[in-house]
Scaffold this active site. Sequence first.
Site, PDB file in Angstrom:
ATOM      1  N   ASP A 102       0.864  -1.181   0.000  1.00 49.96           N
ATOM      2  CA  ASP A 102       0.000   0.000   0.000  1.00 49.96           C
ATOM      3  C   ASP A 102       0.903   1.235   0.000  1.00 49.96           C
ATOM      4  OD1 ASP A 102      -2.558   1.330   0.373  1.00 49.96           O
ATOM      5  OD2 ASP A 102      -2.080   1.531   2.479  1.00 49.96           O
ATOM      6  N   LYS A 130      -1.161  -1.766  -4.613  1.00 49.17           N
ATOM      7  CA  LYS A 130      -1.986  -0.548  -4.652  1.00 49.17           C
ATOM      8  C   LYS A 130      -1.067   0.644  -4.926  1.00 49.17           C
ATOM      9  CE  LYS A 130      -5.213  -0.444  -1.020  1.00 49.17           C
ATOM     10  NZ  LYS A 130      -5.621   0.118   0.297  1.00 49.17           N
TER      11      LYS A 130
HETATM   12  P1  IMP Z   1       1.971  -0.471   3.812  1.00 42.38           P
HETATM   13  O1  IMP Z   1       3.114  -0.519   4.788  1.00 42.38           O
HETATM   14  O2  IMP Z   1       1.253   0.840   3.895  1.00 42.38           O
HETATM   15  O3  IMP Z   1       2.357  -0.811   2.392  1.00 42.38           O
HETATM   16  O4  IMP Z   1       0.883  -1.495   4.275  1.00 42.38           O
HETATM   17  C1  IMP Z   1       1.109  -2.813   4.413  1.00 42.38           C
HETATM   18  C2  IMP Z   1       0.098  -3.405   5.372  1.00 42.38           C
HETATM   19  O5  IMP Z   1      -1.052  -2.575   5.541  1.00 42.38           O
HETATM   20  C3  IMP Z   1      -0.414  -4.698   4.821  1.00 42.38           C
HETATM   21  O6  IMP Z   1       0.365  -5.766   5.230  1.00 42.38           O
HETATM   22  C4  IMP Z   1      -1.833  -4.746   5.379  1.00 42.38           C
HETATM   23  O7  IMP Z   1      -1.839  -5.396   6.620  1.00 42.38           O
HETATM   24  C5  IMP Z   1      -2.248  -3.309   5.586  1.00 42.38           C
HETATM   25  N1  IMP Z   1      -3.166  -2.811   4.527  1.00 42.38           N
HETATM   26  C6  IMP Z   1      -2.895  -1.884   3.581  1.00 42.38           C
HETATM   27  N2  IMP Z   1      -3.936  -1.698   2.762  1.00 42.38           N
HETATM   28  C7  IMP Z   1      -4.900  -2.541   3.179  1.00 42.38           C
HETATM   29  C8  IMP Z   1      -6.236  -2.838   2.706  1.00 42.38           C
HETATM   30  O8  IMP Z   1      -6.769  -2.311   1.717  1.00 42.38           O
HETATM   31  N3  IMP Z   1      -6.905  -3.777   3.417  1.00 42.38           N
HETATM   32  C9  IMP Z   1      -6.384  -4.421   4.495  1.00 42.38           C
HETATM   33  N4  IMP Z   1      -5.149  -4.186   4.960  1.00 42.38           N
HETATM   34  C10 IMP Z   1      -4.411  -3.256   4.305  1.00 42.38           C
END
Ligand code: IMP
Length: 175
Positions: A102, A130
């Site tokens: 994300d 994403k």
């Molecule tokens: P990042 O560090 O922002 O890339 O997010 C990674 C973590 O955020 C993932 O392992 C998920 O646990 C959580 N996450 C991010 N987007 C979503 C979503 O749309 N649904 C559920 N969990 C999410």
Amino acid sequence: MEDKQRNILFSKEEIKEAVIKVGAQITKDYDGKSIYVLSLLRGSFIFAADLVREITVPTTIGFMTTSSYGHGEETTGVCKIVQDIPDNIKGMDVLVVDDIVDSGITMKFVVEHAKKLEAKSVKCCTLLNKPERRKVEISPDYFCFEIPDLFVVGYGLNYGDLYRNIPYIFNWENK
Ligand code: IMP
Ligand code: MG
């Protein structure tokens, strides 16, 4: 969420097909090598379990728990290690597996962590990508699906403590 209905983005069958494809690509790319799959808990446990069964080169599986989300939908911006890698990964070909990239903060942090521990190579694989939400520079080497800026759950992905066990991926839309 009673005023909302589930909108299925990826069915069980679609997920299965995509996981088989990515597993075959990984098997091809790692031909002659062995892989250390580093699955990030809790989100990737279902995806990783299905993915490793599609990989036919010798594979070791380790788990690591990180945290950057409280109980909400927004990252706190800082990734912390809750439970570190249980093995010495020095000299290994590491494949980090997560449910979703994300902001990218978690994946980037774990990739750098594995590099610091002197893994021979570090690649990353995610079920969902994403890209619109990226805050740091990272592009997954492997992913099953690219999605727009939607909060999705199911197949390992949670909201609060729920929905990881739902076998398809969905979001909510107004009725
Ligand atoms: P990042 O560090 O922002 O890339 O997010 C990674 C973590 O955020 C993932 O392992 C998920 O646990 C959580 N996450 C991010 N987007 C979503 C979503 O749309 N649904 C559920 N969990 C999410
Ligand atoms: Mg999560």
